[in-house]
Design a protein around this motif. Structure first.
Motif, PDB file in Angstrom:
ATOM      1  N   ILE A 545      29.075  -3.829 -29.985  1.00  0.00           N
ATOM      2  CA  ILE A 545      29.516  -3.820 -28.588  1.00  0.00           C
ATOM      3  C   ILE A 545      30.289  -2.539 -28.281  1.00  0.00           C
ATOM      4  CG2 ILE A 545      31.005  -4.986 -26.906  1.00  0.00           C
ATOM      5  CD1 ILE A 545      30.241  -7.636 -28.255  1.00  0.00           C
ATOM      6  N   HIS A 546      31.122  -2.097 -29.231  1.00  0.00           N
ATOM      7  CA  HIS A 546      31.866  -0.846 -29.050  1.00  0.00           C
ATOM      8  C   HIS A 546      30.908   0.347 -28.955  1.00  0.00           C
ATOM      9  CE1 HIS A 546      34.922   2.239 -29.486  1.00  0.00           C
ATOM     10  NE2 HIS A 546      34.262   2.723 -30.534  1.00  0.00           N
ATOM     11  N   ARG A 548      27.794   0.306 -28.051  1.00  0.00           N
ATOM     12  CA  ARG A 548      27.014   0.212 -26.800  1.00  0.00           C
ATOM     13  C   ARG A 548      27.827   0.726 -25.618  1.00  0.00           C
ATOM     14  NH1 ARG A 548      24.285   1.309 -23.679  1.00  0.00           N
ATOM     15  NH2 ARG A 548      22.762   0.151 -22.443  1.00  0.00           N
ATOM     16  N   LYS A 549      29.113   0.408 -25.565  1.00  0.00           N
ATOM     17  CA  LYS A 549      29.960   0.890 -24.469  1.00  0.00           C
ATOM     18  C   LYS A 549      30.108   2.407 -24.513  1.00  0.00           C
ATOM     19  CE  LYS A 549      32.689  -3.315 -23.750  1.00  0.00           C
ATOM     20  NZ  LYS A 549      34.029  -3.946 -23.860  1.00  0.00           N
ATOM     21  N   ARG A 550      30.228   2.955 -25.712  1.00  0.00           N
ATOM     22  CA  ARG A 550      30.328   4.418 -25.846  1.00  0.00           C
ATOM     23  C   ARG A 550      29.059   5.090 -25.332  1.00  0.00           C
ATOM     24  NH1 ARG A 550      31.905   6.856 -31.453  1.00  0.00           N
ATOM     25  NH2 ARG A 550      31.418   8.672 -30.185  1.00  0.00           N
ATOM     26  N   THR A 553      28.987   5.198 -21.627  1.00  0.00           N
ATOM     27  CA  THR A 553      30.009   6.094 -21.076  1.00  0.00           C
ATOM     28  C   THR A 553      29.681   7.554 -21.321  1.00  0.00           C
ATOM     29  OG1 THR A 553      31.715   4.415 -21.417  1.00  0.00           O
ATOM     30  CG2 THR A 553      32.458   6.677 -21.115  1.00  0.00           C
ATOM     31  N   PRO A 567      24.163   0.489 -18.704  1.00  0.00           N
ATOM     32  CA  PRO A 567      24.303  -0.956 -18.925  1.00  0.00           C
ATOM     33  C   PRO A 567      23.081  -1.692 -18.391  1.00  0.00           C
ATOM     34  CG  PRO A 567      26.357  -0.039 -18.082  1.00  0.00           C
ATOM     35  CD  PRO A 567      25.334   1.058 -17.983  1.00  0.00           C
ATOM     36  N   ASP A 572      19.796  -2.175 -24.835  1.00  0.00           N
ATOM     37  CA  ASP A 572      20.295  -3.554 -24.905  1.00  0.00           C
ATOM     38  C   ASP A 572      19.267  -4.473 -25.548  1.00  0.00           C
ATOM     39  OD1 ASP A 572      22.945  -3.497 -23.583  1.00  0.00           O
ATOM     40  OD2 ASP A 572      21.789  -2.762 -21.885  1.00  0.00           O
ATOM     41  N   GLN A 678      21.271  -6.903 -19.362  1.00  0.00           N
ATOM     42  CA  GLN A 678      22.702  -6.674 -19.491  1.00  0.00           C
ATOM     43  C   GLN A 678      23.424  -7.854 -20.150  1.00  0.00           C
ATOM     44  OE1 GLN A 678      24.312  -5.060 -15.946  1.00  0.00           O
ATOM     45  NE2 GLN A 678      26.278  -4.509 -16.841  1.00  0.00           N
TER      46      GLN A 678
END
Length: 686
Positions: A545-546, A548-550, A553, A567, A572, A678
């Protein structure tokens, strides 16, 4: 000619007041007069300019104005002036309810374009005219019937000063625009013309000269002229087949320009005038800029047979057939350098053929990916043998305990998953069995040999364009800081439970697949992979999850939609499937497959994903992959992952390439796919 001259004098007398309104290049005089119900005469006068007829005919086409007849005149310059005026008369058909609006809009557009033409020349407005015209072509249903042959008569006897060009053919909307565009490329001026359409057939007569005002008598120039008349007529007829007619028009100009530089090539091009062949041209030009540029600039001599012979495009080779075909061609090479060139020519030609099959609808997404992956397998294996042949005379062959040292090449990423598409790169991992020395007079360590082997390999496969079969070795242990080739013991240490491998590599290694080299060594590498990826060690959900967020961003431009990293995008789905494979693959070896959709099928068969959910995943995955491929097909760039603005022409053409009725339909499908995807990486799903 005397009767024609008398007719022209009467026209000039009749429109004398209109002509007097024109004093400078920016001046335009326009007059619409009703002829009969739904039929109007349009009179246009301004000063003569290069590209003027292209603009005028293009705007008429763009506004949906059908020309049933026309008289085009270029007047001699008045005493003391170098400017020549034109008087163009068109008899046109307009929808009664839209007539006044069409006339007003045309007048405004032509006045604006004429000003730009006067100030900046044809290049100032060419793109605008092409785009406006292309929208009209795109809205027209594609022609299904065969276009009848074009009759062309070039008369250099009837006039002492002019060449008379007579064209008789089936009526083709937009032909006057396309033809004027082509003549400007051939540096030919139209002095006057008559256009007549009766019962679906046109009889057009053009009085033409070269840019110096002379009759056209040069043999090569006349051949070019005949070529342009025949091919442009057919090409304009087929433009509605093109996903992006504007792009096709631009690229057709490039084709004509390139071919006409060489009379022999121009003669060759006249042999591809069949409707089927030209339809392929229109489709390729209107889909892929990078394919067409590659075709023109690098290998059009070798690739013309593919365009000309539909049977060549229809043919589909499996991996064994490709390998046999390549070996047959390599056998003809004497010197090593010559064989390297044969290998790269084979790669580029077959890649072009596979791309062409996909663009023209002869193979679907799965077959396209499989074809490119098979080609890559064959090319990588052949390149490896050529590299060994280049190094062995210097160092001999690497040895291990008195026996040849096994080596292997494995694929990763989309290549490993056999999921390649337009502009896919080749992610590779090079492995050898272990430490030792070579057998030659000048011995070196096996590590030195295989480092040199990979360096030469990187130079052997020539990359046409960034991202297209470009070699990527970043998956190797320690990434760019590690050695180019890994010994098996070092690989085992890196991927051990207490090794240095990162969490993300656990997912990436799922797609590892043998391509070339020793089968036993390949199996040992996969055992190392399985022990690392499919161990009983819990999957690190928080790290995923970390990560994927990076990605969302750092890899997505602000305000844009990236179909891979935003996203609710392709990653995903891929991460969700890989997480399920890791989670359940230790207990069920059938889930250990590199292909995403094959993994989904097996997860579904194992009862780990419900059928309805699996169908939704397939739908979203296909949407992302097809749209990314359609984006990459245009420029051939692996980084083409960002959606165009939904209100832009690029977005409309993207929807057209993908077979959607309109932009809104594409937007709905992408929105649904993103909203669904998502939610896949939520903690409860992992």
């Amino acid at each position: 000619m005397a009767a024609e001259s008398s007719h022209n004098v009467k026209l000039l007398d009749r429109f004398d007041a209109l002509l007097k309104q024109v004093a400078s290049p920016r001046d335009v005089a326009l007059r619409w007069q009703p002829v009969s119900s739904g039929c109007w005469q349009l009179a246009v006068s301004t000063t003569d300019k290069d590209g003027l007829l292209t603009v005028l005919a293009g705007l008429l086409t763009a506004h949906g104005v059908d020309i049933s007849a026309g008289d085009l005149l270029t007047l001699p310059a008045e005493p003391g002036s170098r400017q020549r005026k034109i008087l163009d008369l068109f008899q046109v058909v307009l929808e009664e309810s839209e007539a006044q609006h069409t006339m007003q809009c045309f007048d405004e557009d032509f006045r604006s374009c004429n000003e730009q033409l006067a100030e900046g020349g044809i290049e100032a407005v060419r793109d605008l005219i092409i785009e406006r015209t292309a929208l009209r072509f795109a809205a027209r249903p594609a022609a299904q019937e065969q276009l009848l042959p074009v009759e062309i008569v070039i008369d250099n006897e009837s006039s002492e000063t002019d060449t008379i060009l007579q064209i008789t053919s089936q009526d083709t909307p937009g032909f006057l625009f396309a033809f004027a565009n082509a003549l400007s490329l051939l540096t030919i001026n139209i002095e006057q013309a008559t256009v007549r359409t009766e019962e679906g057939m046109v009889q057009d007569v053009f009085v033409i000269r070269d840019l110096r005002g002379r009759k056209i008598t040069d043999r090569d120039k006349l051949r070019e002229l005949r070529f342009a008349c025949a091919l442009i007529k057919q090409f304009a007829y087929l433009l509605p087949h093109s996903p992006n007619p504007g792009q096709a028009i631009r690229q057709f100009r490039d084709l004509a320009s390139r071919m006409l530089e060489n009379p022999q090539q121009a003669a060759d091009l006249t042999s591809i005038r069949s409707t089927g062949t030209l339809q392929v041209l229109a489709e390729v030009m209107g889909v892929s800029r990078f394919l067409w540029e590659d075709f023109l600039r690098m290998q059009h001599e070798n690739l013309f047979p593919l365009i000309r012979d539909r049977a060549e495009i229809d043919r589909s080779f499996d991996k064994k057939e490709l390998a046999a075909l390549l070996q047959e061609q390599l056998a003809a090479g004497v010197e090593l350098e010559e064989r390297v060139q044969i290998l790269n020519d084979f790669k580029d030609r077959e890649m072009f053929r596979i791309d062409l099959r996909h663009i023209t609808g002869l193979c679907g997404d799965v077959e396209f990916a499989r074809g490119l992956s098979d080609l890559a397998d064959v090319v990588v294996a052949a390149a490896a043998e050529l590299c060994h042949a280049q190094i062995a005379p210097r160092f001999g062959r690497p040895q291990l305990a008195g026996q040849p040292c096994p080596w292997a090449i494995l694929a990763a990423g989309k290549f490993g998953g056999r999921e390649m598409g337009f502009a896919s790169d080749l992610e590779l991992l090079f492995v050898y069995q272990g430490a030792g020395q070579t057998s030659g007079r000048r011995t070196v360590d096996n590590s030195t040999y295989f480092e040199e082997f990979v360096r030469i390999f990187l130079k052997t496969l020539k990359v046409r364009k960034e991202g297209i079969f470009e070699l990527d070795l970043r998956l190797r242990p320690f990434g760019s800081k590690g050695t180019l080739a890994s010994a098996l013991p070092a690989l085992q240490n890196y991927y051990a439970v207490d090794g240095k491998a990162e969490s993300f590599e656990r997912m990436a290694m799922i797609k590892l697949r043998p391509v070339a080299g020793d089968e036993t060594l390949c199996a040992e590498v996969l055992k190392v992979r399985d022990a690392f990826v499919y161990s009983e060690r819990p999957f690190d959900t928080q790290n995923l999850i970390h990560l994927r967020k990076r990605m969302a961003t750092e890899l997505v431009d602000s305000g844009s939609v990236n179909l891979k990293y935003s996203p609710g995008a392709l990653v995903d789905i891929e991460f969700f499937l890989q997480a399920q494979q890791i989670k359940h693959g230790a207990a069920d070896p059938r889930l250990r497959v590199p292909n995403s959709m094959q993994a989904l099928k097996r997860l579904q068969q194992a009862g780990l994903i419900e059928t309805a959910q699996a169908d939704r995943i397939r739908r979203a995955y296909r949407c992302f992959r097809r749209t990314i491929d359609a984006l990459r097909a245009v420029r051939g760039h692996a980084k083409d992952l960002t959606l165009p603005d939904p209100d832009s022409a690029d977005y409309r053409y993207l929807a057209r390439r993908l077979g959607f009725a309109d932009s809104e339909a594409l937007s709905r499908e992408i929105s649904w796919s993103r909203e669904f995807s998502q939610g896949l990486l939520s903690p409860q799903n992992l």
